[in-house]
Design an enzyme around this catalytic site. Structure first.
Site, PDB file in Angstrom:
ATOM      1  N   MET A   1       0.844  -1.198   0.000  1.00 14.63           N
ATOM      2  CA  MET A   1       0.000   0.000   0.000  1.00 14.63           C
ATOM      3  C   MET A   1       0.875   1.242   0.000  1.00 14.63           C
ATOM      4  O   MET A   1       1.809   1.364   0.785  1.00 14.63           O
ATOM      5  CB  MET A   1      -0.927  -0.011   1.232  1.00 14.63           C
ATOM      6  CG  MET A   1      -1.796   1.230   1.339  1.00 14.63           C
ATOM      7  SD  MET A   1      -2.997   1.354  -0.038  1.00 14.63           S
ATOM      8  CE  MET A   1      -3.231   3.126  -0.106  1.00 14.63           C
TER       9      MET A   1
ATOM     10  N   ASN B   1       1.045   4.238   1.111  1.00 18.95           N
ATOM     11  CA  ASN B   1       0.962   5.360   2.051  1.00 18.95           C
ATOM     12  C   ASN B   1       2.126   6.294   1.790  1.00 18.95           C
ATOM     13  O   ASN B   1       3.252   5.847   1.591  1.00 18.95           O
ATOM     14  CB  ASN B   1       1.079   4.852   3.484  1.00 18.95           C
ATOM     15  CG  ASN B   1       0.203   3.654   3.738  1.00 18.95           C
ATOM     16  OD1 ASN B   1      -0.993   3.724   3.557  1.00 18.95           O
ATOM     17  ND2 ASN B   1       0.819   2.538   4.114  1.00 18.95           N
TER      18      ASN B   1
ATOM     19  N   GLU C   1       4.635   0.249  -5.761  1.00 20.02           N
ATOM     20  CA  GLU C   1       4.298   1.217  -4.702  1.00 20.02           C
ATOM     21  C   GLU C   1       5.099   2.501  -4.855  1.00 20.02           C
ATOM     22  O   GLU C   1       4.587   3.590  -4.611  1.00 20.02           O
ATOM     23  CB  GLU C   1       4.529   0.603  -3.310  1.00 20.02           C
ATOM     24  CG  GLU C   1       3.770  -0.691  -3.009  1.00 20.02           C
ATOM     25  CD  GLU C   1       2.293  -0.655  -3.355  1.00 20.02           C
ATOM     26  OE1 GLU C   1       1.683   0.441  -3.331  1.00 20.02           O
ATOM     27  OE2 GLU C   1       1.747  -1.725  -3.693  1.00 20.02           O
TER      28      GLU C   1
ATOM     29  N   HIS D   1       3.633   4.903  -7.300  1.00 21.40           N
ATOM     30  CA  HIS D   1       2.468   5.620  -6.754  1.00 21.40           C
ATOM     31  C   HIS D   1       2.852   6.920  -6.055  1.00 21.40           C
ATOM     32  O   HIS D   1       2.004   7.791  -5.880  1.00 21.40           O
ATOM     33  CB  HIS D   1       1.752   4.745  -5.722  1.00 21.40           C
ATOM     34  CG  HIS D   1       0.750   3.790  -6.289  1.00 21.40           C
ATOM     35  ND1 HIS D   1      -0.209   4.169  -7.204  1.00 21.40           N
ATOM     36  CD2 HIS D   1       0.524   2.477  -6.035  1.00 21.40           C
ATOM     37  CE1 HIS D   1      -0.977   3.112  -7.483  1.00 21.40           C
ATOM     38  NE2 HIS D   1      -0.537   2.078  -6.800  1.00 21.40           N
TER      39      HIS D   1
ATOM     40  N   GLU E   1      -3.995   2.478 -10.480  1.00 17.98           N
ATOM     41  CA  GLU E   1      -3.456   1.118 -10.346  1.00 17.98           C
ATOM     42  C   GLU E   1      -2.829   0.618 -11.648  1.00 17.98           C
ATOM     43  O   GLU E   1      -1.782  -0.019 -11.644  1.00 17.98           O
ATOM     44  CB  GLU E   1      -4.547   0.158  -9.880  1.00 17.98           C
ATOM     45  CG  GLU E   1      -5.015   0.415  -8.452  1.00 17.98           C
ATOM     46  CD  GLU E   1      -3.857   0.493  -7.463  1.00 17.98           C
ATOM     47  OE1 GLU E   1      -2.749   0.019  -7.760  1.00 17.98           O
ATOM     48  OE2 GLU E   1      -4.058   1.070  -6.382  1.00 17.98           O
TER      49      GLU E   1
END
Ligand SMILES: [Zn+2]
Length: 889
Positions: free
Chosen positions: A304, A306, A337, A340, A359
């Site tokens: 994820m 974050n 990740e 992102h 995604e």
């Protein structure tokens, strides 16, 4: 389903309101407001309400003080929310699911909280146009399902670890907030925690203050501005590895009991590679001050993003052999990740309909970056065999949808984490980069990130940037690829005269359900047999459109032995081989030297089985003959997966065929395993396959001997993770010693993995009373974590026990309506139990259940629809086998 049912009461009220106003001539503002109240009391946020809230609120900042402890079931906090407000059509609410509000102030005045367990309604008469401050003192339980602030207690040493997972709508479990992606905010955290803990969030701490011998206070500076679903808080006695060799500084963390299995050096090396690659590709520096990565227990997904505090699942750590396969999937998630941080975190979609682009883009970029890493230059083969096959599969399900869909609420966003969102989207981005040219694509991406840094975007913004950079009109492309569902099949149709091509067309087929022809740019390959190898002529670029595209440039060339119309896999389309090529590969598949091409050709045969055009009993002898000649590990994995599925199909209803092919599959795996180089990945791969295919008494005896260390395979270390797989196998077939093995392994292994594996091994035992007991536990035992529930579901009804699962079909389906009160994660987990019996009666059972479902749940409905389709497919495959048998009589 959409949210029509949720909106209906509102529109009815609105109409009533209109009628009333016609009669009475006036409606007070207060009743008007009541009539238009569009928030239902549930753990869900509708786009409709989010849009209205966006009109009222801007410039948000949060100041959060939290108090964490090891043993209490709850954490407490105080949040100060500062924001600019202007009156709007809707009462303003702070999202806050499942907590308790202890006290509250609005602009300095204490108010009684209007809290309904889902959100706090802010009193309009206390708010003022302009700046406002709301303070909420609250408490909230730690979660066990991985959503919100999750707490895990390590059974090995009793230590507690916390991590957050907040996407798409769980940020509000951490603290009361405006939990929607376009209300970006800054965050300043202060966290009280036990002295032995690390505390990690988007910023590095500015100070740690000792409060007592047991507690200390972590102060963090105010963060950059970003969305609520990517703030994070992780805490616990994590072990830390650091790499300050460059900027930004990197840290990696894992719990000490898993530290032995962490290869920090490799992790950092890949991260540094990604940093360099992405900064260069995007033309923008990494946007945050540091980059932390944490491998956390009981994490539901792979990773994820974050902000600057990424989390990963421990599934990327093994207690056994680290194969290239594992390292590459780790590389993939690390790069995904990291991508992102720019695309998703710095520039963020306005709402969850943009999830796919976020995604898909990260998925595509991860493979692009991997391709530039010396060890993983075969990343496009991985992309095909993992990502695209997933996309094709999902795109042929009844639940498929256009890449770009309306997402009416956050519950629906949850169901869209699928093969279309990740896989198809990424595949069409790969095609788009090829279509526009890689430099134009890169320039468009750079312009987009630069222009929208720190902001939220609509989908058009991205495509407008690409269109401007490439000077192309992308409107038709967007319409064809993003707004329609389904996958086409393309094939070559050609004639030869005097051994020369006289005509050559690319023929495109569309499904009946989605009769759309699409345009894309592909490479056509003509191949010639040169004895032991198949040689390619120079590939021919073709942009095809419509049903038939003539390729005149190849007319006059020598007649090929083999033809493929999507060489290098640029196109998103399935490929059906022409009869001539099909005939060729039936005999000479291994003469194809390009692994990516071979992978696609293998798949073309499996596609035919799945479409019930080729009998599984014709596919298997061919595959069993070709597979020992296959030298690419990734392809072997791909084919073994298909063989596992084949085995499962035969295990249901086809005793006679299973008696033939079952032992062949088991033997193939054993032979390959014993032939493999000791200690090689190849050996590990075939050992896993052997465990899967083993079902004969002789095979199970081998399993038991290996477990008891009576039989050794040179070079193969039977580590604890593998031991559990063997124990599960013995329990699946109720080998007399099976239950003892569970206890024995539990006495050697006190980890959480052991606990979950033991649950799985117990649930898989093929006795009626066992199944009944674990079904009841799954349903009613509130102490089980989501991960434990998943283990039970995995164990309950393996294909080998399908007669047993048939006895439970009514009960499992009958309980679906009781899921109404359960949360969406449990709903999703439970729905994995839907019976797979390969019977028309079961199709009827599932259809009835879908019709009779008494509540609206996108997750359950989707799973039911897929289960129905898979049953129908299994019936068709089964009939194809019977048909073939009849022909042979
Ligand atoms: Zn992602």
């Amino acid at each position: 389903m959409d949210n029509t049912s949720q909106l209906r009461p509102w529109s009815q009220l609105l109409m009533t309101g209109l009628a009333v106003s016609l009669v009475s001539g006036c409606v007070t503002q207060q009743t008007e407001q009541k009539r238009q109240w569009i928030r239902a009391a549930e753990a869900n946020l509708t786009h409709e309400y989010a849009k209205q809230r966006y009109q009222q609120v801007q410039d948000v900042s949060y100041q959060l003080a939290l108090s964490l402890s090891k043993n209490k079931p709850d954490y407490t906090g105080e949040v100060k929310v500062d924001f600019t407000w202007q009156p709007g059509k809707q009462p303003l609410t702070l999202d806050f699911v499942g907590g308790q509000v202890n006290s509250m102030q609005v602009n300095g005045k204490p108010v009684k909280a209007a809290y309904n367990n889902w959100f706090i309604k802010l009193p309009a008469n206390q708010l003022k146009t302009g700046r406002n401050q709301v303070i909420v003192q609250y408490s909230h339980p730690y979660s066990k399902d991985g959503a919100g602030l999750h707490r895990f207690i390590d059974p090995k040493d009793g230590k507690a670890y916390l991590h957050t997972q907040l996407q798409p709508y769980d940020g509000n479990k951490l603290f009361p907030q405006f939990d929607q992606p376009n209300l970006k905010a800054t965050y300043q955290l202060t966290v009280d925690a036990p002295v032995e803990w690390q505390v990690v969030t988007a910023e590095r701490e500015s100070a740690i203050e000792r409060l007592s011998s047991a507690q200390q206070r972590w102060h963090f500076p105010r963060s950059a501005r970003f969305s609520t679903y990517i703030i994070s808080l992780h805490a616990g006695p994590y072990q830390i590895w650091e790499d300050n060799s460059d900027t930004p500084p990197l840290r990696l963390m894992a719990r000490p009991s898993m530290a032995n299995y962490v290869d920090a050096e490799e992790w950092f090396k890949l991260t540094r590679h990604g940093m360099t690659f992405f900064q260069d590709y995007f033309g923008l520096d990494y946007p945050y001050a540091k980059y932390d990565q944490l491998i956390v227990p009981e994490f539901n997904a792979g990773g994820m993003e974050n902000v600057a505090a990424v989390t990963y699942s421990e599934r990327y750590l093994t207690r056994g052999k680290v194969t290239r396969e594992l390292r590459q999937s780790r590389a993939n998630v690390i790069l995904h990740e990291l991508a992102h941080m720019w695309f998703g975190d710095l520039v963020t979609a306005d709402w969850w309909n943009g999830l796919w682009l976020n995604e898909s883009f990260a998925t595509y970029m991860a493979h692009l970056a991997m391709n530039q890493y010396p060890e993983y230059q075969d990343s496009w083969l991985r992309f095909y065999s993992r990502i695209k096959l997933w996309a094709y599969e999902e795109d042929e399900l009844v639940t498929t949808h256009p890449i770009e869909v309306k997402v009416v609420d956050t519950n629906n966003a949850f169901t869209h984490f699928d093969g279309i969102t990740y896989g198809k989207g990424a595949a069409v981005l790969k095609q788009l980069a090829h279509y526009l040219g890689p430099d134009n694509f890169q320039q468009g991406v750079h312009n987009y990130l630069k222009q929208y840094a720190g902001r939220n975007t609509q989908l058009e913004d991205f495509f407008n940037s690409l269109a401007a950079a490439s000077k192309q009109n992308l409107t038709p492309w967007v319409r064809q690829w993003l707004r329609t569902a389904g996958v086409n099949t393309i094939s070559a149709r050609y004639q030869c005269k005097n051994n020369k091509i006289s005509e050559f067309d690319i023929v495109q087929q569309a499904s009946n359900k989605y009769p759309v022809y699409r345009t894309q740019r592909v490479l056509v390959g003509l191949y010639y047999d040169k004895g032991k190898q198949l040689k390619s002529a120079k590939q021919i670029p073709v942009t095809y459109l419509g049903e038939v595209t003539p390729v005149s440039t190849v007319v006059g060339r020598p007649c090929p032995a083999f033809t493929f119309v999507n060489v290098e896999d640029w196109g998103y389309s399935k490929v059906a081989l022409d009869a001539h090529s099909e005939n060729y590969i039936k005999r000479h598949l291994s003469r194809i030297t390009d692994p990516l091409l071979r992978s696609m050709v293998w798949q073309s045969q499996w596609d035919q089985v799945m479409a019930a055009k080729l009998s599984l009993t014709d596919y298997l002898p061919w595959a069993l003959k070709q597979l020992p000649l296959e030298n690419n590990e990734m392809i072997v994995r791909q084919v073994v997966t298909n063989l596992q599925e084949s085995y499962d199909y035969l295990a249901v209803l086809h005793e006679k065929e299973l008696a033939i092919f079952g032992p062949q599959l088991e033997n193939l795996a054993w032979q390959q395993l014993t032939k493999a180089r000791p200690g090689s990945d190849w050996q590990a791969l075939w050992f896993e396959a052997f465990i899967h295919f083993t079902h004969t008494p002789a095979g199970l005896a081998k399993v038991e001997d290996i477990l008891a260390l009576k039989r050794r395979i040179a070079g193969l270390a039977i580590d604890q993770d593998l031991r559990w797989q063997l124990v599960v196998k013995l329990n699946e077939y109720a080998i007399p010693s099976a239950a003892q093995w569970i206890n024995q392994e539990l006495s050697r292994d006190s980890s959480d993995r052991a606990e979950r594996q033991a649950l799985l091994a117990k649930a898989i035992q093929p006795q009626t009373k066992t199944k009944q007991y674990w079904l009841e536990q799954l349903w009613g035992n509130s102490n089980l974590t989501l991960q434990e529930q998943r283990s039970l579901v995995e164990g309950l009804f393996p294909t080998s026990q399908f007669t047993l699962s048939a006895n439970y079909a009514d009960q499992i389906v009958g309980q679906l309506n009781l899921l109404k009160e359960k949360d969406s994660r449990f709903k999703s987990t439970y729905s994995r139990l839907l019976p797979k019996l390969c019977q028309p009666e079961n199709v009827v059972r599932l259809r009835t259940a879908l019709t009779n479902l008494e509540f609206n749940s996108p997750v359950v409905q989707k799973r039911l629809k897929i289960a129905i389709q898979q049953e129908e497919r299994c019936v068709a495959i089964s009939q194809r086998i019977k048909e073939k048998n009849r022909q042979q009589l």
